[in-house]
Design an enzyme around this catalytic site. Structure first.
Site, PDB file in Angstrom:
ATOM      1  N   ILE A 189       0.999  -1.110  -0.051  1.00 43.80           N
ATOM      2  CA  ILE A 189      -0.214   0.230   0.194  1.00 43.80           C
ATOM      3  C   ILE A 189       0.632   1.182   0.232  1.00 43.80           C
ATOM      4  CG2 ILE A 189      -1.536   1.215   1.479  1.00 43.80           C
ATOM      5  CD1 ILE A 189      -2.500  -1.352   2.243  1.00 43.80           C
TER       6      ILE A 189
ATOM      7  N   LEU B 263       1.395   3.300   7.776  1.00 38.87           N
ATOM      8  CA  LEU B 263       0.870   1.567   7.291  1.00 38.87           C
ATOM      9  C   LEU B 263       2.195   0.516   8.165  1.00 38.87           C
ATOM     10  CD1 LEU B 263      -0.465   3.811   6.146  1.00 38.87           C
ATOM     11  CD2 LEU B 263       0.337   2.530   3.533  1.00 38.87           C
TER      12      LEU B 263
ATOM     13  N   TYR C 132      -2.799 -10.118  15.629  1.00 38.67           N
ATOM     14  CA  TYR C 132      -2.606  -9.152  14.735  1.00 38.67           C
ATOM     15  C   TYR C 132      -4.219  -8.319  14.860  1.00 38.67           C
ATOM     16  CZ  TYR C 132      -2.739  -7.118  10.062  1.00 38.67           C
ATOM     17  OH  TYR C 132      -2.642  -6.088   9.188  1.00 38.67           O
TER      18      TYR C 132
ATOM     19  N   LYS D 206      -3.549  -4.125  16.548  1.00 39.68           N
ATOM     20  CA  LYS D 206      -4.872  -3.227  15.584  1.00 39.68           C
ATOM     21  C   LYS D 206      -5.671  -2.861  16.474  1.00 39.68           C
ATOM     22  CE  LYS D 206      -2.611  -3.055  11.280  1.00 39.68           C
ATOM     23  NZ  LYS D 206      -1.654  -2.459  10.895  1.00 39.68           N
TER      24      LYS D 206
ATOM     25  N   VAL E  52      -3.228 -12.705  -0.912  1.00 38.91           N
ATOM     26  CA  VAL E  52      -3.115 -14.266  -1.749  1.00 38.91           C
ATOM     27  C   VAL E  52      -3.351 -13.831  -3.620  1.00 38.91           C
ATOM     28  CG1 VAL E  52      -6.107 -14.196  -1.635  1.00 38.91           C
ATOM     29  CG2 VAL E  52      -4.961 -16.273  -1.584  1.00 38.91           C
TER      30      VAL E  52
ATOM     31  N   VAL F 281      -3.686 -23.717  -0.611  1.00 37.42           N
ATOM     32  CA  VAL F 281      -4.509 -22.351  -0.329  1.00 37.42           C
ATOM     33  C   VAL F 281      -4.707 -22.995   0.938  1.00 37.42           C
ATOM     34  CG1 VAL F 281      -6.762 -21.715  -0.399  1.00 37.42           C
ATOM     35  CG2 VAL F 281      -5.357 -21.789  -2.776  1.00 37.42           C
TER      36      VAL F 281
ATOM     37  N   ARG G   3      -6.810 -22.403   9.199  1.00 41.86           N
ATOM     38  CA  ARG G   3      -6.098 -22.197   9.569  1.00 41.86           C
ATOM     39  C   ARG G   3      -7.347 -21.318  11.036  1.00 41.86           C
ATOM     40  NH1 ARG G   3      -2.388 -17.943   7.213  1.00 41.86           N
ATOM     41  NH2 ARG G   3      -3.919 -16.946   6.687  1.00 41.86           N
TER      42      ARG G   3
ATOM     43  N   ASP H 237      -8.160 -18.263  10.415  1.00 44.25           N
ATOM     44  CA  ASP H 237      -8.988 -17.292   9.285  1.00 44.25           C
ATOM     45  C   ASP H 237     -10.473 -17.617   9.867  1.00 44.25           C
ATOM     46  OD1 ASP H 237      -7.265 -16.831   7.704  1.00 44.25           O
ATOM     47  OD2 ASP H 237      -6.583 -18.663   6.846  1.00 44.25           O
TER      48      ASP H 237
END
Lengths: 305, 305
Positions: B9, B66, B134, B138, B177, B193, B259, B262
């Site tokens: 980004i 970022l 994570y 955040k 991905v 995947v 996982r 996810d």
């Protein structure tokens, strides 16, 4: 195993656990009232020392995590608060997982995790927008506990306790306003109050907090996070006026500027704990305050130490 | 000043800022595409080095934060994630406050802060119960930003970005991905995947993310936290099927176990950003994917480096 067992809530919890016949260990820095911890297997150590924590946890079935910083220092050194509170809490979760601990009961903060509440009394589902770093680190530990259950099946309960008061609480780094007002007035000293005394708090007697901790240790429901308070608020000025009545003595106040980290109102809704833990507070504010005054009167020179 | 300006980004944002005539600085580890950062004042350094961050921030008006870890390593070393991400973010807030920075724009994670969402598309007001470390870190940075505004008046905006894709994204530690599927298939390699490919994500083209970052830098409304996605979900298998059509080539998949970190579905509601930032995504998924494929085709041997 009571981590932070030498503090205010910890001392009360350890006494009750011993009286109820449990095998009790406790961990922390030098306890304030060591003579009250008879029958407790005391482990001296710093929460940041993972090896010491692991040795204390040993084969415990339930771990009460009462180790806390205090609101004001956390705001001054937010990184240090993370390092001393959140990171060692992560280490604790790993230790408990490896040791096969059945459950962690974590004492969070009903007075800071919500920030300025939109709804009063505030339910557990309310937005959590702390205006104090202390509330952010408590919230982070809550989230990591949920993550450890998700990833590793480690069971936990969180109690968001409001403003506890009672015997063995000593005024410390601006916590424990009732202890400060009672003890200083008994010693004929002036009391510092931040702001104009209009802040409203949900004061709960420590015996009721201990009841909630015991319920949370054995509960088998699906709830994880519980407010622990009375659901009723009273202003600091109301509290002071009741202290004056009980002591039959004027409380002399030095009003200081209000602090940015203090929310104007903090009162929690306790319906969830009532319904799922079968718990409710049993001690009226007046009775709790009388017992607190009685305890202070037993202290030589009205000092804790 | 773009912290993390050498990443996916960041590279896109820097290019746009330079093209728009801004004076642009960037900070980070060796950028992946240094030749793309022409006109950018590059500061090499580690985010944990507060002195280096302070030197880079200098007299910047707006700081884009970022710098990010990636989901999987954060779960493996949660304390390290706090040390490398949250604690330096606190230092950054102090630096910005002292330097008189007008605003911090922080890139948060639309895909992890909510955890398993109850409502889809998920609004900003939804419960935040991450199932990945994570997302917790955040969220902690978001809370500290609000606290810094409360305590010190430091202005900020948070963008909870979903799954960005586009030019300059390279597959890295299981992020990206689409980049992985396109580049590996062009190289005639198999693609790993996690899970059965049924997970639904809100993929947003990076140009639209850059639009949102610019809007958030100049917005003067009362909103602070904004979802940035498309509001539409598609499964990984749908994405793969579209890649096959655009490349006219079969994507060869190795399915791996799913996982724990996810979530099955992540799609955000973007009404708030539409209303308050006047922003909306402009690039259809098909167009974005075509541009991504075109970009990969310009890479010698279809490799980023």
């Amino acid at each position: 195993m009571v981590l932070g067992g030498g503090g205010f809530i910890g001392t009360n919890l350890c006494k009750r656990l011993v009286a109820s016949g449990f095998t009790v260990g406790a961990f922390g820095h030098s306890p304030r009232f060591p003579q009250e911890l008879r029958g407790v297997d005391w482990h001296e150590g710093d929460f940041s020392n993972a090896a010491a924590v692991a040795a204390a946890v040993g084969t415990s079935e339930v771990v009460f995590h009462l180790v806390g910083t205090t609101p004001q220092p956390a705001n001054i050194d937010m990184a240090g608060d993370l390092e001393r509170h959140v990171i060692p809490s992560l280490a604790l979760m790993d230790i408990c997982r490896q040791a096969g601990v059945r459950r962690i009961v974590f004492v969070s903060s009903g007075g800071t995790v919500y920030g300025k509440p939109r709804d009063v009394p505030t339910p557990e589902t309310a937005a959590t927008d702390p205006i104090a770093a202390y509330g952010i680190s408590k919230l982070a530990v809550e989230k990591y506990l949920a993550l450890f259950e998700h990833l590793h099946g480690l069971d936990y309960r969180v109690l968001r306790i409001t403003n506890p008061f009672g015997p063995f609480q000593v005024p410390f780094k601006s916590q424990g306003v009732i202890a400060a007002v009672v003890s200083r007035t008994l010693r004929e000293e002036r009391v510092e109050v931040w702001g104009d005394g209009s802040v409203v708090r949900d004061f709960i007697f420590v015996d009721d907090v201990v009841d909630a901790l015991l319920s949370a240790a054995t509960d088998s429901g699906n709830g994880r996070i519980f407010n622990v308070g009375t659901g009723e608020g009273r202003s600091l000025l109301e509290v002071i006026s009741l202290v004056e009545r009980l002591l039959d003595r004027k409380v002399r106040i030095d009003f200081k500027p209000g602090r940015a980290l203090d929310v104007p109102v903090s009162v929690v809704a306790i319906d969830r704990a009532r319904a799922l833990l079968g718990w409710s507070p049993k001690t009226s504010f007046e009775t709790g305050l009388q017992r607190t005054v009685d305890w202070w009167r037993t202290r030589p020179t009205y000092r804790a130490l």
